[in-house]
Motif scaffolding. Structure first.
Motif, short mmCIF file in Angstrom:
data_model
loop_
_atom_site.label_atom_id
_atom_site.label_comp_id
_atom_site.label_asym_id
_atom_site.label_seq_id
_atom_site.Cartn_x
_atom_site.Cartn_y
_atom_site.Cartn_z
N PHE A 106 0.73 -1.03 -0.50
CA PHE A 106 0.29 0.01 0.46
C PHE A 106 0.56 1.47 0.57
CE2 PHE A 106 -3.35 -2.37 1.98
CZ PHE A 106 -4.62 -2.65 0.50
N SER A 108 3.77 1.64 -0.57
CA SER A 108 4.32 1.36 -3.14
C SER A 108 3.15 2.39 -3.47
CB SER A 108 4.63 0.37 -3.24
OG SER A 108 5.78 -0.10 -2.25
N LEU A 109 2.55 2.13 -3.33
CA LEU A 109 1.39 2.26 -4.49
C LEU A 109 0.50 4.05 -4.35
CD1 LEU A 109 -1.59 1.92 -6.11
CD2 LEU A 109 -2.35 1.48 -4.44
N TRP A 110 0.53 4.42 -2.94
CA TRP A 110 0.66 5.64 -2.43
C TRP A 110 2.14 6.17 -2.76
CZ3 TRP A 110 4.59 8.30 0.56
CH2 TRP A 110 4.39 9.53 0.62
N THR A 112 4.09 5.81 -5.19
CA THR A 112 4.97 5.43 -7.09
C THR A 112 3.07 7.41 -7.95
OG1 THR A 112 4.65 3.16 -7.20
CG2 THR A 112 4.17 4.37 -8.71
N ARG A 113 1.87 6.97 -7.15
CA ARG A 113 1.13 7.55 -7.69
C ARG A 113 0.86 9.07 -7.49
NH1 ARG A 113 -4.37 5.24 -5.80
NH2 ARG A 113 -3.68 6.07 -4.08
N TRP A 137 -2.17 9.35 -13.79
CA TRP A 137 -2.41 8.05 -12.75
C TRP A 137 -3.76 7.22 -13.51
CZ3 TRP A 137 1.02 4.96 -10.85
CH2 TRP A 137 0.93 4.00 -10.07
N PHE A 225 1.67 0.35 -12.55
CA PHE A 225 -0.05 0.84 -12.38
C PHE A 225 -0.31 -0.87 -12.50
CE2 PHE A 225 -4.34 0.02 -13.25
CZ PHE A 225 -4.85 0.30 -11.87
N LEU A 228 1.39 -2.85 -9.83
CA LEU A 228 1.00 -2.96 -8.11
C LEU A 228 -0.09 -3.59 -8.55
CD1 LEU A 228 1.74 0.43 -7.74
CD2 LEU A 228 2.42 -1.73 -5.93
N PHE A 229 -0.97 -3.23 -9.74
CA PHE A 229 -2.36 -4.15 -9.06
C PHE A 229 -2.39 -5.34 -9.00
CE2 PHE A 229 -5.78 -5.95 -11.54
CZ PHE A 229 -6.78 -6.04 -10.84
N LEU A 232 -0.48 -6.50 -5.50
CA LEU A 232 -2.02 -6.52 -4.30
C LEU A 232 -2.94 -7.36 -4.38
CD1 LEU A 232 -2.14 -2.25 -3.85
CD2 LEU A 232 -1.11 -4.10 -2.02
N VAL A 288 -7.48 0.71 -4.45
CA VAL A 288 -6.81 0.14 -5.85
C VAL A 288 -7.41 0.50 -6.87
CG1 VAL A 288 -6.38 -2.10 -7.08
CG2 VAL A 288 -5.14 -1.87 -5.18
#
Length: 291
Positions: A106, A108-110, A112-113, A137, A225, A228-229, A232, A288
């Motif tokens: 989570f 990493s998602l935050w 990156t985005r 994004w 994307f 990470l999709f 996760l 997500v």
């Protein structure tokens, strides 16, 4: 847990020490084979899928033997209250490690985005690194290096899956209360419903993956994307399979007469894990599919 176990629990040793076991080293080797195989798989080595699947199969064999030993110890009256406390703390720390595991993804998602993507799109960075980079994004990477794809929205499969998991949390709670009230048939029925809902979730996610891969062109190689999709949602799906398998073992034990209203940590530990999986999915559903 049987009646015989209930009668003997007060006579159990202060702290039962199990004999030497080969299960830990076998489990470690199975995990090593799984991870090496997965790494080779994503790098297009032919042996990767076979090694990964072999490692997973060996891990299930190890767990079958390991859990069987633990169940025999429990049903044999070996576990005192101190052992019960150890199991509870062990499960607590295990779930905490899982929280940290998903927290990393989570994060990493935050990052990156919300951090790196805006930073790469500012004027100075575009001039030095990637002219014309669009800070949206999801994006197709610098200079269109990523094949065009579409992201997965919340409707309808992710929303259906959310309803399935939330419903399974409810049915599992009903089963737990039924066991505590000594209503075994009711507990068996609602736990079976929980397991069906869990595996239905897995089936829906498999269909979603097929749709995303074939119709949306969303691949693991679709930039940050895509990676990470699938990391996760894929790891969460694996945890759902693991949790549903654990609940299936508990269901079989219920059918065989194990557990009592007072002593049923095997049931509780699996229930804790399942509720954790539910909470993680709510985070995935929001961050997500929606955000």
């Amino acid at each position: 847990m049987t009646a015989a176990h209930t009668a003997s629990i007060s006579k159990a040793p202060y702290y039962y020490v199990p004999p030497h076991s080969a299960h830990p080293i076998r489990g470690s080797l199975s995990m090593l084979a799984t991870l090496v195989g997965a790494a080779l798989w994503v790098n297009d080595y032919a042996i990767g899928p076979w090694l990964c699947c072999a490692g997973i199969l060996c891990m299930f064999v190890v767990l079958f033997g390991w859990f069987g030993d633990a169940i025999r110890e429990s049903e044999g009256g070996m576990n005192s209250k101190n052992i019960d406390h150890s199991y509870r703390w062990g499960m607590t720390w295990f779930i905490f490690s899982e929280v940290m595991f998903f927290g990393a993804f989570f994060g990493s998602l935050w990052y990156t985005r919300d951090v790196s993507t805006p930073w790469l799109s500012n004027l100075d960075t575009q001039t030095l690194l990637w002219p014309g980079f669009a800070g949206t994004w999801p994006n197709f990477g610098p200079a269109g290096t990523i094949a065009p794809f579409k992201s997965v929205g919340p409707f309808w499969l992710p929303t259906i899956n959310t309803a399935l998991l939330l419903s399974s949390a409810l049915t599992l709670t009903i089963a737990h209360h039924a066991l505590r009230a000594a209503r075994r048939p009711k507990a068996i029925f609602w736990l079976a419903v929980t397991i069906i809902l869990g595996f239905t979730f897995v089936g829906c996610q498999a269909y979603e993956y097929h749709h995303a891969y074939t119709e949306l062109n969303l691949r693991f190689t679709s930039g940050a994307f895509g990676a990470l999709f699938y990391m996760l949602t894929g790891f969460h799906g694996f945890h759902v399979i693991l949790g549903a398998t654990m609940l299936t073992v508990i269901w079989l034990r219920l059918v065989r007469g194990h557990f009592t209203p007072e002593h049923h940590f095997g049931f509780e530990g699996a229930a804790w894990y399942w509720h954790f999986v539910d909470v993680v999915w709510l985070g995935l559903y929001i961050f997500v599919y929606w955000v």
